[in-house]
Design an enzyme around this catalytic site. Structure first.
Site: not given
Ligand code: SAH
Length: 350
Positions: A106, A117, A334
């Site tokens: 990853c 987010c 993440c």
């Molecule tokens: N910016 C891109 C890729 C990075 S995030 C995106 O938004 O897809 C990778 C994945 O992890 C995304 O689906 C994101 O929404 C998710 N993610 C981030 N924080 C998270 C959390 N606390 N719990 C579960 N999934 C999470």
């Protein structure tokens, strides 16, 4: 003058650079091989290339190196979480996972993230900068060197929004799948986005055979706006429209990621709204129990709610899986490792 990253030049561009500096074309093959097959991150390693060509190149270029800062190894499943220091001191994370079908990495696409987010730790301090294509590849090469193992799958799902770093992402895809380098199959690559609609459309024009994953997390604009600021820019109707076109152009099934958050997006009505939203689209839904992030009041859905949500979708013939959580014991969510390092670093600086 700031030097450029030589490892970020796709083969054709490297060939141009080499011939510009008076080198013969086959020297570009040698140098490319050193960087992308042998894993060299130093001109000195390239022993079969004339010194004067390397020294000319090194006036304009360097190889942006990644230094392994820490690695945490899960006692549960062997997942390895790496913290790499970039040449300018920025920190990024990458993860190595073992699956039955092979090893997966990853990759982060940016240092930090600007997307905001609410459930994500990577975005809390904003974005430091985009990563070069070479720095994205360097994460994979560094992990291959560290583990001595082959990598068969790559997911661009680390920190950062890959489609906001579009030009570097494209170079990364080209080089990762180039037969002169790692030669990963496009089908074994997944790019995950929070949903930048114009860029999804641009990407679909390449007709790569990679998997596009969309971080959906809610099935109505109102709920999605509460979780993801990007939803203010692109209504769901536009996002799903771009997904339909992506499938038309590439024939590749879309993956939707949906983090289940207790009381936010996990009721049967939510499942129904999701069903309505993606009806008739060739897709797969990946349900992820949200990873609680410190300082944010989000909790994982109850097991019953997760199963009910899954059943509701399945009854409507939607392809759905619950994502296995890897490396729960090593800062799963993440961006958490990077943040913890930063906090530790600040403490030790005091
Ligand atoms: N910016 C891109 C890729 C990075 S995030 C995106 O938004 O897809 C990778 C994945 O992890 C995304 O689906 C994101 O929404 C998710 N993610 C981030 N924080 C998270 C959390 N606390 N719990 C579960 N999934 C999470």
């Amino acid at each position: 003058m700031m030097k450029k990253d030589l490892r970020s030049l796709p083969y054709e561009q490297l060939k141009n650079a080499v011939t510009e500096f008076g080198g013969q074309k086959y020297r570009a093959d040698q140098i490319y091989r050193w960087m992308h097959v042998q894993g060299a991150d130093d001109f000195d390693a390239m022993t079969n290339v004339p010194k004067d060509l390397l020294s000319k190149l090194s006036e304009t270029y360097e190889i942006f190196r990644l230094k392994k800062e820490t690695v945490q190894i899960s006692q549960i499943d062997g997942t390895r979480k790496y913290l790499f220091a970039l040449h300018d001191g920025n920190m990024i994370e990458s993860v190595f996972m073992r699956y039955e079908h092979g090893n997966s990495v990853c990759v982060s696409s940016q240092a930090g993230c600007n997307m905001g987010c609410r459930f994500c730790a990577s975005t809390i301090d904003g974005k430091a900068r985009d990563l070069t294509a070479g720095e994205m590849l360097g994460q994979i090469y560094g992990i291959m060197e560290d583990t001595g193992e082959k990598i068969s799958n790559v997911v661009v799902m680390g920190s950062g929004e890959p489609l906001e770093n579009y030009v570097n992402l494209i170079a990364f895809i080209e080089m990762l799948t180039d037969e002169k380098g790692l030669h990963l199959s496009q089908r074994n690559l997944t790019v995950s986005t929070c949903g930048l609609v114009e860029k999804i459309r641009e990407l679909s024009a390449h007709a790569y055979q990679l998997t596009l994953a969309i971080s959906l997390h809610a099935a109505t604009d109102e709920k999605r706006k509460a979780l993801m600021p990007i939803a203010n820019r692109y209504p769901l109707a536009e996002l799903i429209g771009a997904c339909r076109d992506y499938f038309e152009k590439t024939g590749r099934r879309i993956t939707f990621e949906y983090a289940l958050i207790k009381g936010e997006n996990d009721t049967e009505e939510d499942a129904q709204a999701l069903r309505d939203l993606i009806a008739g689209l060739n897709c797969h839904v990946n349900l992820i129990p949200v990873n609680p992030v410190p300082g944010r009041n989000y909790h994982q859905s109850e097991k019953n709610a997760v199963l009910a949500f899954k059943n509701k979708l399945e009854k409507n013939h939607i392809n759905v899986t619950i994502r296995r959580e890897m490396g729960r014991d090593i800062d799963g969510a993440c961006g958490q490792l990077r943040r913890r390092f930063a906090a530790h670093f600040q403490e030790t600086q005091l």
